[in-house]
Scaffold this motif. Structure first.
Motif, PDB file in Angstrom:
ATOM      1  N   ALA A 193       9.666 -16.746 -16.072  1.00  0.00           N
ATOM      2  CA  ALA A 193      10.682 -16.122 -16.928  1.00  0.00           C
ATOM      3  C   ALA A 193      10.055 -15.141 -17.917  1.00  0.00           C
ATOM      4  CB  ALA A 193      11.464 -17.198 -17.671  1.00  0.00           C
ATOM      5  N   SER A 194       8.851 -15.469 -18.434  1.00  0.00           N
ATOM      6  CA  SER A 194       8.238 -14.593 -19.440  1.00  0.00           C
ATOM      7  C   SER A 194       7.894 -13.225 -18.828  1.00  0.00           C
ATOM      8  CB  SER A 194       6.984 -15.245 -20.016  1.00  0.00           C
ATOM      9  OG  SER A 194       6.077 -15.529 -18.974  1.00  0.00           O
ATOM     10  N   VAL A 195       7.461 -13.225 -17.585  1.00  0.00           N
ATOM     11  CA  VAL A 195       7.119 -11.964 -16.912  1.00  0.00           C
ATOM     12  C   VAL A 195       8.386 -11.128 -16.724  1.00  0.00           C
ATOM     13  CG1 VAL A 195       6.240 -10.962 -14.757  1.00  0.00           C
ATOM     14  CG2 VAL A 195       5.134 -12.979 -15.734  1.00  0.00           C
ATOM     15  N   VAL A 196       9.461 -11.799 -16.249  1.00  0.00           N
ATOM     16  CA  VAL A 196      10.716 -11.077 -16.019  1.00  0.00           C
ATOM     17  C   VAL A 196      11.268 -10.554 -17.348  1.00  0.00           C
ATOM     18  CG1 VAL A 196      13.068 -11.248 -15.104  1.00  0.00           C
ATOM     19  CG2 VAL A 196      11.225 -12.490 -13.999  1.00  0.00           C
ATOM     20  N   GLU A 197      11.166 -11.367 -18.399  1.00  0.00           N
ATOM     21  CA  GLU A 197      11.696 -10.969 -19.715  1.00  0.00           C
ATOM     22  C   GLU A 197      10.953  -9.731 -20.234  1.00  0.00           C
ATOM     23  OE1 GLU A 197      13.747 -13.683 -21.748  1.00  0.00           O
ATOM     24  OE2 GLU A 197      14.521 -11.796 -22.544  1.00  0.00           O
ATOM     25  N   ALA A 198       9.621  -9.748 -20.127  1.00  0.00           N
ATOM     26  CA  ALA A 198       8.835  -8.602 -20.596  1.00  0.00           C
ATOM     27  C   ALA A 198       9.156  -7.363 -19.761  1.00  0.00           C
ATOM     28  CB  ALA A 198       7.347  -8.918 -20.523  1.00  0.00           C
ATOM     29  N   ALA A 199       9.241  -7.544 -18.437  1.00  0.00           N
ATOM     30  CA  ALA A 199       9.565  -6.407 -17.560  1.00  0.00           C
ATOM     31  C   ALA A 199      10.982  -5.904 -17.843  1.00  0.00           C
ATOM     32  CB  ALA A 199       9.430  -6.823 -16.101  1.00  0.00           C
ATOM     33  N   LEU A 200      11.879  -6.840 -18.157  1.00  0.00           N
ATOM     34  CA  LEU A 200      13.255  -6.451 -18.508  1.00  0.00           C
ATOM     35  C   LEU A 200      13.239  -5.589 -19.772  1.00  0.00           C
ATOM     36  CD1 LEU A 200      16.407  -6.834 -18.311  1.00  0.00           C
ATOM     37  CD2 LEU A 200      16.118  -8.808 -19.776  1.00  0.00           C
ATOM     38  N   GLY A 201      12.431  -6.019 -20.763  1.00  0.00           N
ATOM     39  CA  GLY A 201      12.329  -5.253 -22.009  1.00  0.00           C
ATOM     40  C   GLY A 201      11.878  -3.835 -21.732  1.00  0.00           C
ATOM     41  N   ILE A 202      10.847  -3.691 -20.914  1.00  0.00           N
ATOM     42  CA  ILE A 202      10.326  -2.347 -20.601  1.00  0.00           C
ATOM     43  C   ILE A 202      11.394  -1.534 -19.867  1.00  0.00           C
ATOM     44  CG2 ILE A 202       8.595  -1.096 -19.245  1.00  0.00           C
ATOM     45  CD1 ILE A 202       6.723  -3.561 -19.798  1.00  0.00           C
ATOM     46  N   ARG A 211      13.523  -6.571 -28.248  1.00  0.00           N
ATOM     47  CA  ARG A 211      13.660  -8.026 -28.397  1.00  0.00           C
ATOM     48  C   ARG A 211      13.195  -8.733 -27.104  1.00  0.00           C
ATOM     49  NH1 ARG A 211      13.453 -13.000 -30.064  1.00  0.00           N
ATOM     50  NH2 ARG A 211      15.305 -14.279 -29.824  1.00  0.00           N
ATOM     51  N   ALA A 212      13.660  -8.222 -25.952  1.00  0.00           N
ATOM     52  CA  ALA A 212      13.277  -8.837 -24.673  1.00  0.00           C
ATOM     53  C   ALA A 212      11.774  -8.718 -24.449  1.00  0.00           C
ATOM     54  CB  ALA A 212      14.042  -8.177 -23.521  1.00  0.00           C
ATOM     55  N   LEU A 213      11.216  -7.554 -24.785  1.00  0.00           N
ATOM     56  CA  LEU A 213       9.781  -7.342 -24.574  1.00  0.00           C
ATOM     57  C   LEU A 213       8.958  -8.289 -25.454  1.00  0.00           C
ATOM     58  CD1 LEU A 213       7.509  -5.671 -23.271  1.00  0.00           C
ATOM     59  CD2 LEU A 213       7.744  -4.021 -25.120  1.00  0.00           C
ATOM     60  N   THR A 214       9.314  -8.374 -26.732  1.00  0.00           N
ATOM     61  CA  THR A 214       8.543  -9.237 -27.647  1.00  0.00           C
ATOM     62  C   THR A 214       8.714 -10.706 -27.277  1.00  0.00           C
ATOM     63  OG1 THR A 214      10.386  -9.144 -29.205  1.00  0.00           O
ATOM     64  CG2 THR A 214       8.544  -7.645 -29.610  1.00  0.00           C
ATOM     65  N   LYS A 215       9.933 -11.058 -26.804  1.00  0.00           N
ATOM     66  CA  LYS A 215      10.159 -12.441 -26.384  1.00  0.00           C
ATOM     67  C   LYS A 215       9.338 -12.757 -25.137  1.00  0.00           C
ATOM     68  CE  LYS A 215      13.957 -15.654 -25.513  1.00  0.00           C
ATOM     69  NZ  LYS A 215      15.377 -15.782 -25.175  1.00  0.00           N
ATOM     70  N   GLY A 216       9.322 -11.815 -24.201  1.00  0.00           N
ATOM     71  CA  GLY A 216       8.561 -12.011 -22.967  1.00  0.00           C
ATOM     72  C   GLY A 216       7.067 -12.124 -23.217  1.00  0.00           C
ATOM     73  N   LEU A 217       6.579 -11.354 -24.194  1.00  0.00           N
ATOM     74  CA  LEU A 217       5.148 -11.392 -24.506  1.00  0.00           C
ATOM     75  C   LEU A 217       4.785 -12.565 -25.418  1.00  0.00           C
ATOM     76  CD1 LEU A 217       4.544  -7.559 -25.083  1.00  0.00           C
ATOM     77  CD2 LEU A 217       3.856  -8.918 -23.106  1.00  0.00           C
ATOM     78  N   GLY A 218       5.828 -13.286 -25.848  1.00  0.00           N
ATOM     79  CA  GLY A 218       5.579 -14.457 -26.691  1.00  0.00           C
ATOM     80  C   GLY A 218       5.342 -14.114 -28.152  1.00  0.00           C
ATOM     81  N   TRP A 219       5.643 -12.857 -28.563  1.00  0.00           N
ATOM     82  CA  TRP A 219       5.439 -12.462 -29.958  1.00  0.00           C
ATOM     83  C   TRP A 219       6.592 -12.910 -30.850  1.00  0.00           C
ATOM     84  CZ3 TRP A 219       3.988  -6.661 -28.684  1.00  0.00           C
ATOM     85  CH2 TRP A 219       2.753  -6.668 -28.036  1.00  0.00           C
ATOM     86  N   TRP A 220       7.780 -13.096 -30.248  1.00  0.00           N
ATOM     87  CA  TRP A 220       8.976 -13.463 -31.018  1.00  0.00           C
ATOM     88  C   TRP A 220       9.830 -14.354 -30.111  1.00  0.00           C
ATOM     89  CZ3 TRP A 220      13.555  -9.707 -32.427  1.00  0.00           C
ATOM     90  CH2 TRP A 220      14.456 -10.402 -33.257  1.00  0.00           C
TER      91      TRP A 220
END
Lengths: 318, 145
Positions: free
Chosen positions: A137-146, A308-317
């Motif tokens: 999920a974290s990979v998809v979330e970060a990719a979604l953010g981008i 928000r999605a990018l920072t969540k995916g990267l675990g920053w927020w």
């Protein structure tokens, strides 16, 4: 006449303020509410309200609801991204299905134009859905953010062409007889159109389908530029046909989510109903509000929710 | 005319007969799907039809990945949910399945039109498209999480 328009605009602005007064706390609540102690019914209710507003702004901004829904709901609600993507596909699908019959009857969605790209996009959407559900999920979330940040950038910079000049159809477009005539009510006349760069357009639809499947986004944001700017389809036909293509592409991807068990009625149904009711108001707003202002608002929302999605995916927020 | 030169476009400015056919089936199917979706959901959240997963349990479960959710709740993937259709949360899925499935019958009505016109290319594209939808809906395609 001007006075009437001014009054209508002020009334609309009051509506907006009232609605944001309702939904801003809803989103704030969604972002900060302690999940365990919150009664279950609060979440679908807040989701319904947020989707209602998203539906209102999606129509005047010319985007499908899915592209706003997935980053916002995955960023601010407690649902797992798998369920949000499944619901996002259903939101986009329901809106596309509801608009489909009217667009087809009016000749604003063209079957001959839609069938080749929708075949490629729906096949790749299946692959995208399978890949998206298999990735962490974290990979998809970060990719979604981008992806969402890129979509915001695309919406900001992309030019549209009401009637692109297509001097000669390409060989594939001519062989498939992709051309037509539609009645433009605003011009009061019939407009003939044909396509060029069909092979490039079809390749783009493979990528568009993949993105729709991986992220659960309706792909109207990409369909319209591909049809209009690349293939040279008039803007109105491109927008109408885009919705029609979306209905098949999202059906294919949605089945993968359904079969994997990634569709929760408690998430999907309030979202669909909220978005569709909001869209009814959005159609009225379209008549009185400046589409460009709403578009800027949507771009700002996309950039924020993408971050928000990018920072969540990267675990920053988290 | 705008944006045309030296072409032979279809001369019918109105929607083609196959488009109208497609639109008619889509219209009925979409309305039926939405009605079933809303009715099923109301039956589910009102508690008229008891749910497989109690509503109060959901906030603990909807944060889980799909495989974990299925394991915790005893729900099944694929078409296994049809066997549980007596439960409210599964009943609510019927409307979703109807909406996701309506495009296939819409495409089916195009087949005789393209066949009569001997438009083999579009007939093939339509058949392939139906095949893609059936494949997606079949549940054959799965991937490990």
């Amino acid at each position: 006449m001007n006075n009437n328009r001014h009054t209508a605009r002020r009334r609309c602005l009051r509506w907006w303020v009232a609605l944001f007064a309702v939904t801003s706390p809803a989103l704030a609540y969604a972002a900060g509410a302690p999940e365990a102690s919150t009664p279950w019914w609060i979440w679908p209710l807040v989701l319904f309200l947020v989707c209602f507003v998203l539906g209102m702004i999606a129509v005047p901004a010319g985007v499908g609801g899915g592209v706003l829904f997935v980053p916002i709901v995955s960023g601010f609600f407690p649902f797992h991204l798998d369920f949000v993507r499944g619901a996002g596909l259903l939101v986009a699908l329901a809106s596309a299905l509801a608009a489909g019959p009217g667009l087809l009857r009016a000749g604003l969605a063209d079957l001959r134009l839609a069938l080749p790209p929708m075949l490629l996009a729906s096949a790749s959407a299946i692959v995208g859905a399978l890949v998206g559900l298999a990735l962490p999920a974290s990979v998809v979330e970060a990719a979604l953010g981008i992806t969402i940040l890129c979509i915001g950038g695309l919406m900001w910079s992309a030019r549209k062409s009401e009637f692109p000049e297509v001097s000669r159809p390409d060989r594939l477009g001519a062989a498939l007889r992709i051309n037509g005539i539609f009645h433009d009510a605003s011009l009061g006349r019939e407009v003939a159109w044909q396509v060029h760069r069909t092979p490039l357009g079809l390749v783009l639809f493979v990528g568009i389908g993949m993105l729709a499947g991986v992220f659960g986004l309706g792909a109207g944001w990409a369909n319209v530029p591909a049809l209009n700017l690349v293939m040279g389809v008039p803007l109105k036909v491109a927008a109408g046909t885009s919705g029609f293509i979306l209905s098949i592409v999202d059906s294919s991807a949605a089945w993968i989510y359904i079969n994997q068990g990634a569709l929760l009625a408690i998430v999907a149904v309030p979202s669909v109903i909220g978005m569709m009711l909001g869209a009814l108001i959005g159609v009225r707003l379209l008549k009185v509000l400046r589409a460009s202002s709403i578009r800027k608002l949507v771009i700002a929302i996309l950039l924020l929710s993408g971050l928000r999605a990018l920072t969540k995916g990267l675990g920053w927020w988290a | 005319m705008v944006g045309m030169s030296g072409t032979n476009p279809r001369q019918n400015p109105r929607a083609s007969p196959e488009q109208l056919r497609y639109a008619r089936v889509l219209d009925y199917g979409m309305k039926a799907g939405l009605a079933v979706l809303i009715a099923g959901f109301l039956a589910y959240v009102s508690g008229i039809v008891p749910a497989q997963v109690p509503l109060e349990e959901l906030p603990r479960l909807w944060v889980l990945r799909v495989p974990d959710y299925l394991r915790e709740t005893g729900m099944t993937s694929g078409w296994g949910w049809l066997a549980m259709v007596g439960a409210g949360d599964v009943l609510a899925l019927i409307g979703i399945a109807l909406l996701a499935g309506i495009s296939a019958p819409c495409l089916l009505v195009l087949i005789p039109v393209f066949a009569r016109r001997r438009d083999w290319v579009y007939l093939s594209i339509t058949l392939l498209q139906i095949g893609v939808l059936v494949l997606a809906a079949s549940g054959v395609l799965t991937m490990a999480h």
